[in-house]
Design a protein around this motif. Structure first.
Motif, PDB file in Angstrom:
ATOM      1  N   ILE A 276       0.850  -1.199   0.000  1.00 12.85           N
ATOM      2  CA  ILE A 276       0.000   0.000   0.000  1.00 12.85           C
ATOM      3  C   ILE A 276       0.882   1.244   0.000  1.00 12.85           C
ATOM      4  O   ILE A 276       1.681   1.450   0.915  1.00 12.85           O
ATOM      5  CB  ILE A 276      -0.946   0.031   1.218  1.00 12.85           C
ATOM      6  N   ALA A 277       0.741   2.058  -1.032  1.00  9.46           N
ATOM      7  CA  ALA A 277       1.442   3.335  -1.106  1.00  9.46           C
ATOM      8  C   ALA A 277       0.582   4.385  -0.422  1.00  9.46           C
ATOM      9  O   ALA A 277      -0.418   4.843  -0.991  1.00  9.46           O
ATOM     10  CB  ALA A 277       1.706   3.718  -2.556  1.00  9.46           C
ATOM     11  N   LEU A 278       0.944   4.734   0.807  1.00  6.42           N
ATOM     12  CA  LEU A 278       0.202   5.768   1.535  1.00  6.42           C
ATOM     13  C   LEU A 278       0.686   7.129   1.057  1.00  6.42           C
ATOM     14  O   LEU A 278       1.848   7.496   1.253  1.00  6.42           O
ATOM     15  CB  LEU A 278       0.410   5.623   3.033  1.00  6.42           C
ATOM     16  N   LEU A 279      -0.202   7.874   0.446  1.00  9.71           N
ATOM     17  CA  LEU A 279       0.149   9.150  -0.160  1.00  9.71           C
ATOM     18  C   LEU A 279      -0.579  10.290   0.539  1.00  9.71           C
ATOM     19  O   LEU A 279      -1.721  10.122   0.988  1.00  9.71           O
ATOM     20  CB  LEU A 279      -0.232   9.161  -1.642  1.00  9.71           C
ATOM     21  N   PRO A 280       0.028  11.453   0.620  1.00  7.43           N
ATOM     22  CA  PRO A 280      -0.694  12.628   1.107  1.00  7.43           C
ATOM     23  C   PRO A 280      -1.714  13.068   0.062  1.00  7.43           C
ATOM     24  O   PRO A 280      -1.734  12.527  -1.062  1.00  7.43           O
ATOM     25  CB  PRO A 280       0.424  13.666   1.269  1.00  7.43           C
ATOM     26  N   PRO A 281      -2.568  14.043   0.369  1.00  7.46           N
ATOM     27  CA  PRO A 281      -3.479  14.567  -0.656  1.00  7.46           C
ATOM     28  C   PRO A 281      -2.684  14.970  -1.897  1.00  7.46           C
ATOM     29  O   PRO A 281      -1.643  15.620  -1.798  1.00  7.46           O
ATOM     30  CB  PRO A 281      -4.112  15.778   0.031  1.00  7.46           C
ATOM     31  N   GLN A 282      -3.201  14.571  -3.054  1.00 11.27           N
ATOM     32  CA  GLN A 282      -2.451  14.749  -4.293  1.00 11.27           C
ATOM     33  C   GLN A 282      -2.950  15.938  -5.105  1.00 11.27           C
ATOM     34  O   GLN A 282      -4.131  16.291  -5.060  1.00 11.27           O
ATOM     35  CB  GLN A 282      -2.558  13.482  -5.144  1.00 11.27           C
ATOM     36  N   GLY A 283      -2.048  16.522  -5.867  1.00  8.00           N
ATOM     37  CA  GLY A 283      -2.435  17.543  -6.826  1.00  8.00           C
ATOM     38  C   GLY A 283      -3.253  16.933  -7.954  1.00  8.00           C
ATOM     39  O   GLY A 283      -3.339  15.709  -8.101  1.00  8.00           O
ATOM     40  N   TYR A 284      -3.833  17.796  -8.757  1.00  6.68           N
ATOM     41  CA  TYR A 284      -4.705  17.321  -9.835  1.00  6.68           C
ATOM     42  C   TYR A 284      -3.944  16.461 -10.840  1.00  6.68           C
ATOM     43  O   TYR A 284      -4.409  15.385 -11.246  1.00  6.68           O
ATOM     44  CB  TYR A 284      -5.350  18.509 -10.548  1.00  6.68           C
ATOM     45  N   LEU A 285      -2.771  16.909 -11.257  1.00  7.34           N
ATOM     46  CA  LEU A 285      -2.022  16.179 -12.281  1.00  7.34           C
ATOM     47  C   LEU A 285      -1.497  14.857 -11.747  1.00  7.34           C
ATOM     48  O   LEU A 285      -1.388  13.882 -12.503  1.00  7.34           O
ATOM     49  CB  LEU A 285      -0.879  17.047 -12.814  1.00  7.34           C
ATOM     50  N   GLU A 286      -1.176  14.796 -10.447  1.00  8.18           N
ATOM     51  CA  GLU A 286      -0.751  13.530  -9.848  1.00  8.18           C
ATOM     52  C   GLU A 286      -1.907  12.530  -9.827  1.00  8.18           C
ATOM     53  O   GLU A 286      -1.736  11.361 -10.194  1.00  8.18           O
ATOM     54  CB  GLU A 286      -0.231  13.764  -8.428  1.00  8.18           C
ATOM     55  N   MET A 287      -3.087  12.992  -9.384  1.00 10.99           N
ATOM     56  CA  MET A 287      -4.242  12.090  -9.345  1.00 10.99           C
ATOM     57  C   MET A 287      -4.627  11.638 -10.741  1.00 10.99           C
ATOM     58  O   MET A 287      -5.007  10.475 -10.947  1.00 10.99           O
ATOM     59  CB  MET A 287      -5.432  12.779  -8.673  1.00 10.99           C
ATOM     60  N   LEU A 288      -4.529  12.539 -11.702  1.00  8.26           N
ATOM     61  CA  LEU A 288      -4.860  12.170 -13.075  1.00  8.26           C
ATOM     62  C   LEU A 288      -3.928  11.075 -13.578  1.00  8.26           C
ATOM     63  O   LEU A 288      -4.364  10.099 -14.210  1.00  8.26           O
ATOM     64  CB  LEU A 288      -4.784  13.408 -13.974  1.00  8.26           C
ATOM     65  N   GLY A 289      -2.636  11.200 -13.286  1.00  4.47           N
ATOM     66  CA  GLY A 289      -1.683  10.167 -13.684  1.00  4.47           C
ATOM     67  C   GLY A 289      -1.953   8.841 -13.006  1.00  4.47           C
ATOM     68  O   GLY A 289      -1.895   7.771 -13.630  1.00  4.47           O
TER      69      GLY A 289
END
Length: 386
Positions: A276-289
């Motif tokens: 599980i990659a625990l990530l902080p809240p992501q920017g729009y372009l990160e989430m899109l990728g």
């Protein structure tokens, strides 16, 4: 001789953003208004409902949104307090700038609050994404949607079924225009600029190959109070996500509310896993990728239901209902609720068959904002021509 009415002769369109989902919807609108001939004058007001400064700045940069003309700086609070504070801070802006209309998007507290101020002062309200209904009044967003639509003078819909919802609530059909989905305008405009998954992992300090797997990976987001505020619901959801991660590694973009509750209930060990990659809240372009490359998305977000449908990525929605039925009827979305056995069953189906891909709905073509700009320009001048 009377002069021809002109957009530049009327007050600006006050465009309101308050929380993250608003930004994706407003960016294509502002581009379309600026490109329209003649240009539609605007004033961008950020209520400050989304109060994470770093994430706020990142989203504006990712989406190429201009800096707000005015930031009300309202910040967090209960639904009631936040709505009241937005109203209190927004009224002087309306008094000073005398807008031709107030344009709101979506269903957050700022949407309702600014609509109330405008309606009480006799200023016309324009609602983007009107007519969506979950018919679950326990959702604060449903209250915001219903009340905003009742106050709106011009209503723009993302899917044809929304018109029936509005007409049943006594709203005249001639106030409604089906234009498509501005959220998808943003997705199509930015897809080529989406961040590579490895880069997103590296920026979070995680191994860049963590999600590299023969069967792909899944993306997870959870934030709705009904899913994350109670131990009895959150714990089994996290357990099933851990089980799913044994089959498919997960990118879990963790909302601040969700992380706070996981820590409060001492559940962090359930999501600490090399799968599980625990990530902080992501920017729009990160989430899109992340979404574009995913085998599957598990979420309780309304926006992600639409974005996965546009991308053709199977989506399992961890809710009992949705205000976006078209994502189920035509798109790649499946409602699975929070029954852990049902969730596992549908994950297995995706792994075995590739899951539901659906099709892109009508007018989700990247041109919704242009259609809105054309219609809005005509509508704003219509009273002067009558």
């Amino acid at each position: 001789m009377s002069s021809q009415p002109c957009l530049q002769d009327i007050g600006p369109v006050i465009c309101v953003v308050g929380a993250r989902p608003n930004f994706m919807k407003m960016a294509p609108l502002l581009r379309a208004f600026a490109a329209h001939q003649p240009r539609i004058p605007t004033l961008l007001v950020h209520t400050g409902q989304h109060y994470d400064k770093d994430m706020n700045d990142r989203l504006f940069e990712d989406l190429q949104l201009p800096k707000p003309d005015i930031n009300l700086g309202v910040g967090s609070g209960s639904h009631t307090l936040q709505t009241a504070e937005v109203m209190r801070h927004f009224e002087p802006v309306v008094d000073e700038y005398k807008p031709s209309c107030v344009l709101v998007v979506g269903d957050v507290n700022s949407t309702l609050a600014c609509s109330l101020v405008a309606a009480k002062k006799g200023i016309r309200v324009v609602h983007i994404e009107a007519g969506l209904r979950s018919y679950d009044r326990a959702m604060p967003e449903e209250i915001n949607r219903v009340l905003t639509d009742q106050m709106a003078d011009r209503l723009y819909t993302t899917e044809r079924s929304a018109l029936g919802n509005l007409v049943r609530e006594g709203i005249a059909a001639d106030r409604v225009s089906f234009v498509g989905n501005v959220m998808i305008d943003s997705l199509l405009h930015n897809r080529s600029m989406a961040r590579p998954v490895a880069q997103t992992l590296a920026e979070a300090g995680l191994p860049t190959d963590l999600l590299a797997n023969a069967d792909g990976y899944a993306v997870v987001t959870l934030h709705r109070p009904s899913n994350v505020d109670q131990l009895a619901t959150l714990q089994p959801l996290l357990k099933v996500l851990r089980d799913v991660s044994e089959r498919l590694p997960l990118a879990f973009a963790m909302h601040p509310r969700t992380r706070a509750n996981i820590e409060r209930f001492h559940l962090m060990e359930l999501v600490r896993s090399p799968r599980i990659a625990l990530l902080p809240p992501q920017g729009y372009l990160e989430m899109l990728g992340l979404m574009a490359g995913a085998k599957l998305v598990l979420t309780d977000s309304g926006g992600l239901q639409e974005e996965t449908t546009a991308l053709g990525v199977p989506c399992l929605t961890l809710r009992e209902n949705t205000e976006r039925p078209i994502t189920i009827e035509q798109g790649s979305n499946t409602l699975v609720g929070v029954d852990t056995k049902v969730i596992v069953q549908h994950v297995e189906e995706v792994l075995l068959s590739g899951g539901k891909s659906g099709r892109v709905p009508e007018l989700w073509d990247g041109k919704a904002a242009e259609r809105i700009a054309d219609d809005l320009a005509r509508w704003l001048l219509a009273p002067a021509q009558s």
